[in-house]
Design a protein around this motif. Structure first.
Motif, short mmCIF file in Angstrom:
data_model
loop_
_atom_site.label_atom_id
_atom_site.label_comp_id
_atom_site.label_asym_id
_atom_site.label_seq_id
_atom_site.Cartn_x
_atom_site.Cartn_y
_atom_site.Cartn_z
N ASP A 41 -1.03 -0.30 -4.17
CA ASP A 41 -1.12 -1.62 -3.51
C ASP A 41 -0.26 -2.65 -4.22
O ASP A 41 0.40 -3.47 -3.59
N GLY B 87 3.15 -2.32 -3.22
CA GLY B 87 3.29 -2.86 -1.87
C GLY B 87 3.36 -4.38 -1.90
O GLY B 87 4.20 -4.98 -1.23
N HIS B 88 2.49 -5.01 -2.69
CA HIS B 88 2.49 -6.47 -2.76
C HIS B 88 3.83 -6.99 -3.27
O HIS B 88 4.36 -7.98 -2.78
N LEU C 236 6.65 -5.53 -2.88
CA LEU C 236 7.65 -5.34 -1.82
C LEU C 236 7.51 -6.40 -0.73
O LEU C 236 8.51 -6.92 -0.24
N TYR C 237 6.28 -6.73 -0.33
CA TYR C 237 6.12 -7.79 0.69
C TYR C 237 6.80 -9.07 0.19
O TYR C 237 7.46 -9.78 0.94
#
Lengths: 337, 114
Positions: A90, A93-94, A96-97
């Motif tokens: 996660d 992912g954070h 990357l966002y």
């Protein structure tokens, strides 16, 4: 927070008369809670400050994987290992966002990495502390992700559309992180005496670094005032810190752990008109300034790990680009279709 | 000026190219169809060397919690976007055409549901 001491560009807030017509129209849209989107006009200082803030936030998510990944192979059970892996994924992912959100402002991904790896860009001070025991993983989820949520929930309303939307996604996922951390702490605090001591030791070491995450007081800062007028900063550092303490102390009490602060006491009228809050000790700001400027317990190790991963992955990134180019050459018909 | 040739984002300067000789993996825009028979919806972007990697990265980045049943990936460079400055000419004409909404027409109650 994850973005600490972001330098705001500009010379402080301009009055409506001092603004150009473009600036005035821009500020009116922000005041009306309208979102600013990538290609729309924005003051250069807004763009620069946002790039700095979002990239620092992204770097924190990426570097934040490192103290936790230390425990992936040492997790006490297979289930805890799977949970920790999911959490670390996660965090990637954070990151990357947020990198994507920053890229919409006209900076490239590689340029942001270069700023991180050369030490020109900051990331949150909290990730320069070591994770020495399994209880540290619980404490990181409970306190560090808890503090992050405190900051990120209001940022879902930030004025820049892509940043606000990244925050919505992140906040949806962040609650799992905090709860899994608290769950680890519940088990340790109610476990054997040795486990309880480990939990207390982790709280002792992480309490003040967690308070530092909100950054030093910015109540009188003209830079913060500008960022708040632009709605890229929603609350003051002190306000968020107070909220964090008020929320966390009862949780520590539930665990039967002691917050390492002699001065900690409930003050029923701290803010007047019956609005209470805890009185608490400030963290050691000299330590904070040392850690944020590169001189913390793990700064060299963290950046070293990042640079190593980047450099050792270069052949892979290049190889796949070469392969993609070759495939495109071979199949011109498909590319055109 | 022309909206048709402009991409979704401001031009990315390429100072990175001066420092790093290798090109970045291209940027892709990701669209996900949720569980409920909805349209594919834009969720964000990511970097990938080719289409196949764009799909598998999108799976990892944007659907870790069952957010989707289908993924579209489009190279960001291939997106054509209208310019913010053309918002007026493009969308204002619809403002004066209230008769396009059913509520414009008063139908007597005795006619029943329509």
């Amino acid at each position: 927070m994850y973005a600490q001491m972001v330098k705001t560009d500009g010379t402080g807030i301009k009055s409506s008369e001092q603004m150009t017509p473009e600036e005035r129209a821009f500020q009116e849209r922000i005041d009306a809670d309208s979102r600013i989107e990538p290609k729309e006009w924005m003051p250069a200082g807004y763009r620069k400050t946002l790039i700095r803030q979002i990239s620092q936030h992204a770097h924190s998510e990426i570097v934040g994987q490192l103290p936790e990944s230390n425990w992936v192979t040492r997790a006490p059970t297979l289930e805890r290992k799977a949970i920790l892996l999911a959490k670390v994924q996660d965090e990637a992912g954070h990151g990357l966002y947020l990198y994507c959100a920053a890229e919409t402002l006209g900076i490239s991904r590689d340029e942001m990495f270069e700023q991180l790896h050369s030490g020109r860009a900051k990331y949150s001070s909290i990730f320069n502390y070591p994770t020495l025991s399994w209880a540290d993983i619980g404490t990181v989820g409970w306190l560090v992700d808890g503090a992050a949520i405190m900051n990120q929930v209001p940022l879902q309303r930030t004025s820049y559309g892509p940043y606000a939307r990244a925050m919505v996604r992140i906040c949806k996922e962040e609650s799992f992180h905090q709860r899994q951390g608290f769950h680890i702490m519940m088990q340790m605090a109610k476990g054997t005496e040795a486990q309880r001591r480990m939990a207390q030791d982790a709280l002792d070491r992480f309490w003040y670094p967690a308070l530092m995450m909100f950054g030093p007081s910015d109540a009188d800062s003209v830079h913060s005032a500008q960022s708040m007028a632009w709605k890229i900063k929603i609350d003051t550092n002190d306000g968020l810190r107070q909220k964090f303490v008020d929320q966390t102390v009862p949780q520590a009490e539930y665990l039967g752990l002691t917050v390492p602060d002699d001065k900690l006491a409930w003050n029923a009228d701290k803010f007047g008109e019956g609005k209470g809050g805890y009185d608490f000790s400030e963290p050691d700001w000299d330590e904070f300034f040392a850690v944020i400027s590169g001189d913390g317990p793990c700064n060299a190790e963290r950046l070293g790990a990042r640079v190593k991963a980047w450099e050792e992955g270069a052949w892979y990134r290049e190889g796949l680009m070469a392969n993609a180019a070759k495939q495109a050459d071979r199949q011109p018909a498909q590319a055109a279709a | 000026m022309s909206s048709v040739s402009s991409s979704a984002y401001p031009d990315t300067k390429e100072p990175a190219a001066e420092r790093t000789p290798r090109p970045e993996w291209p940027l892709w825009e990701i669209f996900i169809r949720g569980q409920h028979g909805l349209n594919h919806r834009h969720v964000g972007s990511l970097h990938a060397s080719d289409a196949q990697m764009a799909i598998s990265n999108a799976r990892d980045v944007y659907t870790r919690r069952n957010e989707g049943v289908s993924i579209w990936a489009v190279r960001s460079a291939d997106i054509v976007a209208s310019a913010p400055s053309e918002k007026g000419p493009l969308f204002d004409p619809a403002d004066s055409k209230v008769y396009r909404h059913p509520t414009f027409f008063d139908i007597p109650e005795e006619v029943g549901h329509m």
